[in-house]
Design an enzyme around this catalytic site. Structure first.
Site, PDB file in Angstrom:
ATOM      1  CG  ASP A 153      -4.438  10.456  -6.388  1.00  0.00           C
ATOM      2  OD1 ASP A 153      -4.382   9.566  -5.526  1.00  0.00           O
ATOM      3  OD2 ASP A 153      -5.504  10.795  -6.937  1.00  0.00           O
TER       4      ASP A 153
ATOM      5  CD  GLU B 163      -3.238   0.266   0.334  1.00  0.00           C
ATOM      6  OE1 GLU B 163      -2.812   1.197  -0.380  1.00  0.00           O
ATOM      7  OE2 GLU B 163      -4.445  -0.001   0.490  1.00  0.00           O
ATOM      8  CG  ASP B 164      -0.816   4.580  -1.886  1.00  0.00           C
ATOM      9  OD1 ASP B 164      -1.568   3.903  -1.146  1.00  0.00           O
ATOM     10  OD2 ASP B 164      -1.244   5.291  -2.814  1.00  0.00           O
ATOM     11  CB  ILE B 165      -1.244   6.054   2.444  1.00  0.00           C
ATOM     12  CG1 ILE B 165      -1.402   6.764   3.798  1.00  0.00           C
ATOM     13  CG2 ILE B 165      -2.537   6.154   1.645  1.00  0.00           C
ATOM     14  CD1 ILE B 165      -1.358   8.281   3.682  1.00  0.00           C
TER      15      ILE B 165
ATOM     16  CG  ASP C 249      -6.626   7.607   6.172  1.00  0.00           C
ATOM     17  OD1 ASP C 249      -6.195   8.128   7.196  1.00  0.00           O
ATOM     18  OD2 ASP C 249      -7.582   8.088   5.536  1.00  0.00           O
ATOM     19  CB  THR C 250      -9.947   4.393   7.855  1.00  0.00           C
ATOM     20  OG1 THR C 250     -10.169   3.748   6.594  1.00  0.00           O
ATOM     21  CG2 THR C 250     -10.206   5.873   7.724  1.00  0.00           C
ATOM     22  N   GLY C 251      -7.761   1.998   7.350  1.00  0.00           N
ATOM     23  CA  GLY C 251      -7.604   0.540   7.316  1.00  0.00           C
ATOM     24  C   GLY C 251      -8.724  -0.164   6.563  1.00  0.00           C
ATOM     25  CG  LEU C 252     -13.076   0.822   4.366  1.00  0.00           C
ATOM     26  CD1 LEU C 252     -13.946   0.486   5.571  1.00  0.00           C
ATOM     27  CD2 LEU C 252     -13.696   1.983   3.592  1.00  0.00           C
TER      28      LEU C 252
ATOM     29  CE  LYS D 230      -2.850  10.473   6.231  1.00  0.00           C
ATOM     30  NZ  LYS D 230      -4.040  10.938   5.493  1.00  0.00           N
TER      31      LYS D 230
HETATM   32  P1  5GP Z   1      -7.903   3.534   4.023  1.00  0.00           P
HETATM   33  O1  5GP Z   1      -8.765   2.520   3.312  1.00  0.00           O
HETATM   34  O2  5GP Z   1      -6.802   2.933   4.848  1.00  0.00           O
HETATM   35  O3  5GP Z   1      -8.728   4.522   4.793  1.00  0.00           O
HETATM   36  O4  5GP Z   1      -7.240   4.437   2.915  1.00  0.00           O
HETATM   37  C1  5GP Z   1      -6.444   3.918   1.971  1.00  0.00           C
HETATM   38  C2  5GP Z   1      -6.492   4.724   0.707  1.00  0.00           C
HETATM   39  O5  5GP Z   1      -6.961   6.067   0.923  1.00  0.00           O
HETATM   40  C3  5GP Z   1      -5.111   4.873   0.134  1.00  0.00           C
HETATM   41  O6  5GP Z   1      -4.794   3.807  -0.738  1.00  0.00           O
HETATM   42  C4  5GP Z   1      -5.182   6.210  -0.559  1.00  0.00           C
HETATM   43  O7  5GP Z   1      -5.684   6.028  -1.865  1.00  0.00           O
HETATM   44  C5  5GP Z   1      -6.201   7.010   0.211  1.00  0.00           C
HETATM   45  N1  5GP Z   1      -5.587   7.966   1.189  1.00  0.00           N
HETATM   46  C6  5GP Z   1      -5.668   7.954   2.532  1.00  0.00           C
HETATM   47  N2  5GP Z   1      -4.983   8.969   3.088  1.00  0.00           N
HETATM   48  C7  5GP Z   1      -4.439   9.649   2.059  1.00  0.00           C
HETATM   49  C8  5GP Z   1      -3.568  10.811   1.970  1.00  0.00           C
HETATM   50  O8  5GP Z   1      -3.146  11.437   2.961  1.00  0.00           O
HETATM   51  N3  5GP Z   1      -3.210  11.187   0.730  1.00  0.00           N
HETATM   52  C9  5GP Z   1      -3.631  10.556  -0.405  1.00  0.00           C
HETATM   53  N4  5GP Z   1      -3.213  11.029  -1.552  1.00  0.00           N
HETATM   54  N5  5GP Z   1      -4.433   9.462  -0.362  1.00  0.00           N
HETATM   55  C10 5GP Z   1      -4.827   9.014   0.849  1.00  0.00           C
END
Ligand code: 5GP
Length: 179
Positions: free
Chosen positions: A162, A102-104, A106-109, A134
């Site tokens: 992005d 993964e690039d990031i 965030d919530t883990g969803l 995060k």
């Molecule tokens: P999650 O499912 O963990 O909430 O989020 C994962 C996805 O949300 C990442 O693959 C990315 O596409 C997007 N995302 C979450 N935080 C950021 C951020 O700070 N910057 C960008 N560009 N994308 C984010």
């Protein structure tokens, strides 16, 4: 450049390219060590993680295979909370050791969604390797095995990340000003 404009927002430099390179190399060395006797399958989450994947793969000395998956949950700087599968897992993952890239996180969803996709496919084990994490936003209990950079909960771009499709090409990571 310390301040950049991406779409309708301004971003300030947050993590320089050299620091990111070193963090990714450290992660790769850890994977080399821990997968010495295995041939892991990397699942690269498109589009963002392709940049991280290439940077990581260049430092791997183990044998591995890779496959790409594509989900989307984000519009602008906030999650829609709804995931769409645009490219699923085509590979036979039975008995394989999987490392999600993964690039990031965030919530883990997204992570949870992929773990659930894999559940019935009987991989040997599943780990997560992410370029950025995060912890203050993370809402799940799945372990994050490899984290190159731990960051605060601010919206970032660069290194594949992005804002509305733009800003992936920056080698440094930038954080939004006045979100
Ligand atoms: P999650 O499912 O963990 O909430 O989020 C994962 C996805 O949300 C990442 O693959 C990315 O596409 C997007 N995302 C979450 N935080 C950021 C951020 O700070 N910057 C960008 N560009 N994308 C984010």
């Amino acid at each position: 450049m310390d301040i950049i404009t991406v779409g309708d927002k301004q971003f300030e430099k947050f993590i320089d390219s050299q620091t990111i390179d070193m963090a990714i190399e450290t992660t790769a060395l850890q994977i080399n060590e821990e997968y010495r006797d295995d041939v892991p399958l990397f699942l690269v989450t498109l589009n963002g993680a392709m940049f991280f994947a290439v940077d990581l793969f260049r430092h791997l000395t183990i044998d591995f295979t890779m496959s790409c998956i594509k989900l989307s949950s984000y519009e602008g700087t906030g999650s829609t909370g709804i995931l769409q599968e645009q490219l699923g897992i085509k590979e036979n993952v039975k008995n394989r050791r999987i490392i999600i890239l993964e690039d990031i996180v965030d919530t883990g969803l997204t992570y949870e969604y992929i773990v659930k996709m894999l559940e019935n496919m009987q991989p040997r084990d599943v780990r997560m390797a992410t370029m950025t994490f995060k912890p203050d936003s993370y809402k799940k209990n799945y372990p994050i095995h490899y984290v190159a950079l731990t960051i605060p909960s601010r919206f970032i771009v660069g290194r594949g990340l992005d804002y509305n499709g733009l800003g992936r090409n920056y080698n440094d990571i930038y954080q939004v000003i006045n979100e």
